[in-house]
Design a protein around this motif. Structure first.
Motif, PDB file in Angstrom:
ATOM      1  N   ILE B 209       0.836  -1.204   0.000  1.00  0.00           N
ATOM      2  CA  ILE B 209       0.000   0.000   0.000  1.00  0.00           C
ATOM      3  C   ILE B 209       0.868   1.251   0.000  1.00  0.00           C
ATOM      4  CG2 ILE B 209      -1.713   1.315   1.280  1.00  0.00           C
ATOM      5  CD1 ILE B 209      -2.664  -1.252   2.539  1.00  0.00           C
ATOM      6  N   SER B 210       1.933   1.239   0.794  1.00  0.00           N
ATOM      7  CA  SER B 210       2.806   2.413   0.882  1.00  0.00           C
ATOM      8  C   SER B 210       4.230   1.945   1.140  1.00  0.00           C
ATOM      9  CB  SER B 210       2.323   3.334   2.001  1.00  0.00           C
ATOM     10  OG  SER B 210       3.106   4.516   2.061  1.00  0.00           O
ATOM     11  N   LEU B 211       5.172   2.547   0.422  1.00  0.00           N
ATOM     12  CA  LEU B 211       6.585   2.155   0.465  1.00  0.00           C
ATOM     13  C   LEU B 211       7.432   3.395   0.730  1.00  0.00           C
ATOM     14  CD1 LEU B 211       9.016   0.192  -0.402  1.00  0.00           C
ATOM     15  CD2 LEU B 211       8.632   1.066  -2.711  1.00  0.00           C
ATOM     16  N   TYR B 243      -3.116  -5.985   7.681  1.00  0.00           N
ATOM     17  CA  TYR B 243      -1.986  -5.132   7.291  1.00  0.00           C
ATOM     18  C   TYR B 243      -0.732  -5.593   8.038  1.00  0.00           C
ATOM     19  CZ  TYR B 243      -5.909  -2.189   5.899  1.00  0.00           C
ATOM     20  OH  TYR B 243      -7.077  -1.735   5.346  1.00  0.00           O
ATOM     21  N   ASP B 245       3.704  -4.813   8.327  1.00  0.00           N
ATOM     22  CA  ASP B 245       4.802  -3.932   7.916  1.00  0.00           C
ATOM     23  C   ASP B 245       5.994  -4.767   7.478  1.00  0.00           C
ATOM     24  OD1 ASP B 245       5.707  -4.900  10.371  1.00  0.00           O
ATOM     25  OD2 ASP B 245       6.690  -3.027  10.896  1.00  0.00           O
ATOM     26  N   GLN B 263       7.722  -0.737   4.354  1.00  0.00           N
ATOM     27  CA  GLN B 263       6.448  -0.695   3.659  1.00  0.00           C
ATOM     28  C   GLN B 263       5.341  -1.267   4.512  1.00  0.00           C
ATOM     29  OE1 GLN B 263       5.848  -3.893   0.374  1.00  0.00           O
ATOM     30  NE2 GLN B 263       7.926  -3.169   0.052  1.00  0.00           N
ATOM     31  N   ILE B 264       4.111  -0.886   4.162  1.00  0.00           N
ATOM     32  CA  ILE B 264       2.935  -1.462   4.801  1.00  0.00           C
ATOM     33  C   ILE B 264       2.163  -2.173   3.696  1.00  0.00           C
ATOM     34  CG2 ILE B 264       1.542   0.673   4.627  1.00  0.00           C
ATOM     35  CD1 ILE B 264       1.301  -1.210   7.809  1.00  0.00           C
ATOM     36  N   TYR B 266      -1.068  -4.784   2.498  1.00  0.00           N
ATOM     37  CA  TYR B 266      -2.390  -5.366   2.697  1.00  0.00           C
ATOM     38  C   TYR B 266      -2.299  -6.870   2.512  1.00  0.00           C
ATOM     39  CZ  TYR B 266      -6.775  -7.057   0.559  1.00  0.00           C
ATOM     40  OH  TYR B 266      -7.869  -7.789   0.213  1.00  0.00           O
TER      41      TYR B 266
END
Lengths: 269, 269
Positions: B209-211, B243, B245, B263-264, B266
């Motif tokens: 989802i986010s890096l 979720y 990490d 990163q997080i 899913y």
């Protein structure tokens, strides 16, 4: 009977100026060396998204970029839902003042579901926060006075002695006590003084450039922490010619890993 | 003599459509399960900022948020210098396709200066990449074929067996060999298959989802790595109801810590 707002709630209090547009006021109690404590800016952004009528779910990730110091006075926060998916929502945010943009941010909010879960890392073994072996040092900047900080490792250096380790571990809670919520947890992710102070045994110019926090609990789990201390631990991996990183964990006393957080910090030495 | 562009350079090749506006084309060789490999999108964003005429310095931090899969075909990247300071510059970036925004990003570029420096963490002790004890497994998705991956720990599970550790460590380089630059390093920060596969011993729905990546070297130090293998190691800290990490380090063979990345992700299980 009158109730007084907690200074933290005053610092992140926002007036609505339209959908996704908010105005806040810096609170001198949360001043840092230059501008306000970065954690309180992160908290105000989380609060702004939480208040947006389109918001679904709770914070999963937050990245805050500190472009320029926020100056004393009012600041405007604009938040925008960039994309809403079935179980998560992506946000962008900007903080601006008369002199221009001070902060940009992105956030992911999401809904947690039943799924296989596990905490793989282990909580540091430390004495409890009530132990008399702990030291609470007054912080060198105003915002630190809003936290009870009981350092168990790597306290703010008080004499010029270099350290081979950048690890700081402390029990911390808001002062006066205040129930933990996502805004407060966002602020706590920036509660560590710069790691380079510890390694070098002295203060020097340093400031967070970008902060990323991952949240590992939902609001119900977070509320269970109440006003209790959390254990916060951070270390740097590399100091490289003007920039160092910091990686941190924030634990509940019940060994719940509440958040993990990372930042890149400018320093001059 | 004809020269052929490396597939990676084709994948991040950008046409200019105006100041800060670029158009690229997805490359099927970098396809992931759904949409392209997230690392190549991160690399294209770094490349877009590098090509902006106002850009100063080199990458220090990058956060990429994956809103929706990039679909096959062309994509537009818009980058904007949000603030230029004396030694660093803050950027925002968006990737869009006809169906809307697919990606948002923020980046910090900066100039490195002489300053006290130290790498505090130590490189994992592993056999060298030429050791015959290593295994190179074919990846389950197209993009993996563009990398030589020599797993020394935590290879892609080939039989249904849970693991108590989420740690994967591998020697990796681009295939065919290509000199390491910031775009390639950005892509490498997303080179790990999802940690939940390793813990659960099977593939299941999961996606970044986010890096966030922090760069610890300048271009000259990076160029010294040439086309050699780098050592990439990652683990998860917590898997929490949909979720998890991941925190990672990327090392040069000469024990230079090139980047740290988080990163997080899913997942559904």
């Amino acid at each position: 009977m009158t109730t007084t707002l907690h200074s933290f709630d005053t610092a992140i209090d926002l007036a609505n100026n339209g959908i996704g547009q908010y105005t806040g006021q810096t609170n001198p109690e949360y001043a840092n060396m230059v501008g306000p404590f970065g954690g309180v800016t992160a908290a105000a952004i989380i609060r702004a998204i939480e208040r947006h009528p389109d918001r679904i779910g709770e914070p999963v990730a937050l990245t805050v970029n500190y472009l320029a110091p926020v100056t004393d006075g009012s600041f405007d926060i604009t938040v925008r839902a960039a994309r809403t998916n079935r179980t998560n929502q992506h946000w962008t945010a900007e903080v601006a003042q008369d002199h221009g943009l001070t902060t940009t941010a992105t956030a992911v909010f999401g809904v947690r579901r039943d799924a296989w879960s596990d905490t793989e890392v282990t909580m540091p073994t430390v004495p409890d926060p009530e132990s008399p072996t702990h030291t609470t040092l007054p912080g060198p900047v105003p915002w630190m006075r809003n936290y009870d900080m009981h350092y168990v490792d790597g306290a703010v250096p008080t004499e010029p002695a270099e350290s081979s380790s950048s690890t700081t571990t402390l029990w911390v809670r808001q002062r006066p006590a205040r129930a933990l919520d996502f805004a407060a947890l966002s602020a706590l992710s920036d509660v560590f003084y710069p790691r380079v102070f510890l390694r070098r045994g002295r203060m020097l110019p340093a400031g967070t450039i970008s902060l990323t926090t991952y949240f590992h609990v939902d609001g119900t789990e977070l509320a269970r922490q109440g006003t209790d201390y959390v254990l916060a631990s951070a270390h740097a991996q590399r100091f490289a010619r003007g920039y160092f990183d910091q990686t941190a964990q924030i634990w509940g006393r019940d060994a719940t890993l509440l958040a993990t957080s990372h930042q890149i910090v400018y320093y001059k030495d």
